[in-house]
Design a protein around this motif. Structure first.
Motif, short mmCIF file in Angstrom:
data_model
loop_
_atom_site.label_atom_id
_atom_site.label_comp_id
_atom_site.label_asym_id
_atom_site.label_seq_id
_atom_site.Cartn_x
_atom_site.Cartn_y
_atom_site.Cartn_z
N ALA A 85 31.65 35.92 35.12
CA ALA A 85 31.63 35.45 36.51
C ALA A 85 33.06 35.32 37.04
CB ALA A 85 30.90 34.10 36.60
N ARG A 86 33.94 34.76 36.24
CA ARG A 86 35.35 34.63 36.67
C ARG A 86 35.97 36.01 36.89
NH1 ARG A 86 38.55 31.14 32.73
NH2 ARG A 86 40.19 31.87 34.10
N ASP A 87 35.65 36.96 36.01
CA ASP A 87 36.15 38.33 36.19
C ASP A 87 35.64 38.93 37.50
OD1 ASP A 87 37.50 38.18 33.76
OD2 ASP A 87 36.01 39.35 32.66
N VAL A 88 34.37 38.67 37.82
CA VAL A 88 33.79 39.17 39.07
C VAL A 88 34.50 38.53 40.27
CG1 VAL A 88 31.70 39.14 40.51
CG2 VAL A 88 31.56 39.79 38.10
N PHE A 89 34.74 37.21 40.22
CA PHE A 89 35.47 36.55 41.30
C PHE A 89 36.85 37.18 41.48
CE2 PHE A 89 33.12 32.34 40.20
CZ PHE A 89 32.05 32.70 40.98
N THR A 90 37.54 37.41 40.36
CA THR A 90 38.89 37.99 40.40
C THR A 90 38.85 39.41 40.97
OG1 THR A 90 39.56 36.62 38.53
CG2 THR A 90 40.90 38.57 38.99
N GLN A 91 37.89 40.20 40.53
CA GLN A 91 37.75 41.57 41.02
C GLN A 91 37.49 41.58 42.53
OE1 GLN A 91 34.42 43.67 39.26
NE2 GLN A 91 34.46 45.26 40.82
N ALA A 92 36.60 40.70 42.99
CA ALA A 92 36.28 40.66 44.42
C ALA A 92 37.49 40.23 45.24
CB ALA A 92 35.10 39.71 44.66
N MET A 93 38.26 39.27 44.72
CA MET A 93 39.47 38.85 45.44
C MET A 93 40.45 40.01 45.54
SD MET A 93 40.26 34.88 44.36
CE MET A 93 40.66 35.28 42.67
N ALA A 94 40.67 40.74 44.45
CA ALA A 94 41.60 41.87 44.46
C ALA A 94 41.13 42.95 45.42
CB ALA A 94 41.74 42.43 43.04
N THR A 95 39.85 43.22 45.43
CA THR A 95 39.30 44.23 46.34
C THR A 95 39.54 43.85 47.79
OG1 THR A 95 37.62 44.88 44.74
CG2 THR A 95 37.19 45.44 47.05
N THR A 96 39.26 42.60 48.15
CA THR A 96 39.45 42.19 49.55
C THR A 96 40.92 42.14 49.93
OG1 THR A 96 39.38 39.82 49.08
CG2 THR A 96 37.28 40.90 49.62
N GLN A 97 41.79 41.79 48.98
CA GLN A 97 43.22 41.79 49.29
C GLN A 97 43.73 43.20 49.53
OE1 GLN A 97 44.84 39.55 46.01
NE2 GLN A 97 44.03 37.63 46.80
N THR A 98 43.24 44.15 48.75
CA THR A 98 43.62 45.54 48.97
C THR A 98 43.11 46.04 50.32
OG1 THR A 98 43.61 45.99 46.60
CG2 THR A 98 43.39 47.90 48.07
N MET A 99 41.86 45.70 50.63
CA MET A 99 41.29 46.10 51.93
C MET A 99 42.08 45.47 53.07
SD MET A 99 37.12 46.17 51.22
CE MET A 99 36.98 44.51 51.76
N ALA A 100 42.44 44.18 52.94
CA ALA A 100 43.19 43.49 53.99
C ALA A 100 44.58 44.09 54.16
CB ALA A 100 43.27 42.01 53.68
N ALA A 101 45.22 44.44 53.08
CA ALA A 101 46.55 45.05 53.17
C ALA A 101 46.48 46.41 53.86
CB ALA A 101 47.16 45.19 51.78
N THR A 102 45.46 47.18 53.53
CA THR A 102 45.27 48.49 54.17
C THR A 102 45.00 48.30 55.66
OG1 THR A 102 44.40 49.41 52.13
CG2 THR A 102 43.87 50.59 54.17
N GLN A 103 44.15 47.33 55.99
CA GLN A 103 43.84 47.04 57.40
C GLN A 103 45.10 46.59 58.14
OE1 GLN A 103 41.09 47.55 59.01
NE2 GLN A 103 41.51 46.51 60.91
#
Length: 127
Positions: A85-103
């Motif tokens: 679960a913690r790995d999933v939380f971390t993965q989701a945070m990284a994904t949204t940070q990458t998306m936000a940086a691209t945006q």
């Protein structure tokens, strides 16, 4: 420590009483008001957490701060599941940070703002 968190929409995930993966997935679906199609598995959880389209409307532009309460019992009962679960939380945070940086690179969004996901594990019990 709170840089970039000001103004985010705060959602609470209360895991008090959760002792297994099925309970976790049910609680996530309930507390985050996920759509009926939420698959209640690790991949579906990662996809949902990383998808602003299923976040509360207020969080889409400001970002989502997910505060997890009462997680200690689940972590003790199912340590391997909790690690996942913690790995999933971390993965989701990284994904949204990458998306936000691209945006941000495509828009005039101010430097330093990141409307992604942040997950915070509360150290106290739930109230």
């Amino acid at each position: 420590m709170s840089d970039g968190l000001t103004g985010r929409h705060v959602a609470t995930l209360d895991l008090t009483g959760v002792t297994d993966k099925a309970g976790l997935m049910d609680r996530v679906a309930r507390d985050l008001a996920l759509p009926a199609w939420f698959g209640r598995n690790w991949d579906a959880l990662a996809d949902s957490l990383a998808d602003p389209g299923v976040w509360p409307a207020e969080a889409v532009d400001s970002g989502l701060l997910l505060v997890v309460l009462g997680w200690q019992g689940y972590a003790a009962a199912r340590p391997e599941e909790w690690e996942t679960a913690r790995d999933v939380f971390t993965q989701a945070m990284a994904t949204t940070q990458t998306m936000a940086a691209t945006q941000a690179m495509r828009t005039t969004r101010a430097t330093g703002t990141n409307p992604g996901l942040t997950v915070a594990l509360a150290l106290g019990g739930s109230s």
